[in-house]
Design a protein around this motif. Structure first.
Motif, PDB file in Angstrom:
ATOM      1  N   UNK A 172     -16.480  33.533 -87.752  1.00 25.65           N
ATOM      2  CA  UNK A 172     -17.558  33.581 -86.756  1.00 25.65           C
ATOM      3  C   UNK A 172     -18.875  33.153 -87.384  1.00 25.65           C
ATOM      4  N   UNK A 173     -19.160  33.682 -88.585  1.00 27.09           N
ATOM      5  CA  UNK A 173     -20.412  33.336 -89.273  1.00 27.09           C
ATOM      6  C   UNK A 173     -20.474  31.846 -89.580  1.00 27.09           C
ATOM      7  N   UNK A 174     -19.352  31.272 -89.991  1.00 33.17           N
ATOM      8  CA  UNK A 174     -19.302  29.837 -90.289  1.00 33.17           C
ATOM      9  C   UNK A 174     -19.622  29.025 -89.047  1.00 33.17           C
ATOM     10  N   UNK A 175     -19.047  29.407 -87.914  1.00 33.72           N
ATOM     11  CA  UNK A 175     -19.272  28.679 -86.667  1.00 33.72           C
ATOM     12  C   UNK A 175     -20.713  28.831 -86.186  1.00 33.72           C
ATOM     13  N   UNK A 176     -21.263  30.034 -86.272  1.00 27.78           N
ATOM     14  CA  UNK A 176     -22.648  30.249 -85.854  1.00 27.78           C
ATOM     15  C   UNK A 176     -23.603  29.374 -86.667  1.00 27.78           C
ATOM     16  N   UNK A 177     -23.363  29.273 -87.963  1.00 27.27           N
ATOM     17  CA  UNK A 177     -24.232  28.448 -88.802  1.00 27.27           C
ATOM     18  C   UNK A 177     -24.085  26.965 -88.457  1.00 27.27           C
ATOM     19  N   UNK A 178     -22.876  26.543 -88.090  1.00 25.40           N
ATOM     20  CA  UNK A 178     -22.677  25.156 -87.654  1.00 25.40           C
ATOM     21  C   UNK A 178     -23.483  24.858 -86.396  1.00 25.40           C
ATOM     22  N   UNK A 179     -23.503  25.804 -85.460  1.00 22.33           N
ATOM     23  CA  UNK A 179     -24.283  25.622 -84.235  1.00 22.33           C
ATOM     24  C   UNK A 179     -25.771  25.507 -84.569  1.00 22.33           C
ATOM     25  N   UNK A 180     -26.234  26.371 -85.464  1.00 20.60           N
ATOM     26  CA  UNK A 180     -27.645  26.351 -85.878  1.00 20.60           C
ATOM     27  C   UNK A 180     -28.029  24.991 -86.462  1.00 20.60           C
TER      28      UNK A 180
END
Length: 270
Positions: A98-106
């Motif tokens: 989840x953290x990896x995906x959130x950072x990709x969105x950012x």
């Protein structure tokens, strides 16, 4: 960048490795399962394929499960795969995933959209207000040195973007668990996942207004119950930064919904 799209690719590859090429990607579906503590998808692909392959759904699901574990790898695990007794496959994203995906969105290079209507409309006021509130919180976060935005974005440019020199958002605690503890935070994250998936599909039948209103309401609940300033900023600055990260993604997606899907201005302030 969509979680659903990534899962479909992995499912297609696992089926191919099993010698099953009867479905293209358009025939493989995963569905987001509402959950207050994480991101979970389900797939009935084994139930769909088992009759034509003369296999039991459970046996086929177990075979797919084995192949998926090989494809996903283990270091670190971004998603875990479970086989339910019915033969359904369940994909549970780990905190690291989840953290990896959130950072990709950012960090995604979001493009500006043309604004077709510069009005503040009563019917859309809640959505526009939520967007303006996000912008206000992000500018305050920049001033308080919790996050660093691109300097030009602080005045008139959308979407607000985090500076390339800004360290990654501390989504995870030291034990590699998500900072978040409130259901309102996970409710917002699930909305992110759902909206990004729907934007990728570009469905003309989607009721974007209804979705944007619900998204705005979820953000308002988050903002009401998940403190950023005061005691949280003082004693738990990484949690404050992570919550600002959620605000940044909310702003990005609200802007897309307002400008691209509803054809109305996403205001920086009201």
């Amino acid at each position: 960048m969509t979680l659903a799209g990534g899962l479909v690719v992995q499912l297609r590859q696992s089926l191919h490795s099993l010698g099953i090429d009867t479905l293209d990607s358009q025939g493989i579906f995963v569905n987001l399962i509402k959950n207050q503590t994480g991101i979970i998808y389900g797939s009935a692909i084994a139930l769909q394929l088992a009759p034509r392959l003369n296999q039991s759904p459970l046996d086929l699901a177990e075979a797919i499960h084995f192949r998926l574990n090989t494809l996903f790898g283990k270091f670190p695990p971004l998603v875990t795969v479970h086989v339910l007794p019915s033969g359904m496959l369940q994909f549970v994203f780990t905190d690291i995933g989840i953290a990896t995906w959130l950072e990709q969105i950012i960090r995604h290079p979001w493009a500006q959209s043309p604004i077709r209507d510069l009005k503040i409309l009563p019917d859309l006021f809640l959505i526009q207000y939520s967007h303006a509130r996000c912008c206000s919180l992000l500018r305050l976060g920049d001033r308080e040195q919790l996050i660093t935005l691109v300097e030009s974005d602080l005045i008139s440019t959308l979407p607000l973007k985090i500076s390339p020199n800004c360290p990654p958002i501390p989504w995870l605690t030291k034990p590699q668990k998500l900072q978040f503890t409130q259901s309102y935070e996970y409710q917002l994250i699930n909305q992110f996942v759902n909206i990004v998936d729907l934007l990728e599909c570009s469905s003309n039948s989607q009721n974007w207004l209804k979705l944007a209103i619900q998204f705005s309401q979820d953000f308002q609940q988050f903002y009401r119950y998940c403190q950023i300033w005061g005691e949280v900023k003082q004693n738990h600055p990484e949690l404050a930064q992570a919550r600002l990260g959620l605000v940044l993604i909310t702003q990005l997606l609200l802007q897309i919904l307002l400008e691209e899907k509803l054809g109305i201005m996403a205001p920086l302030s009201l």
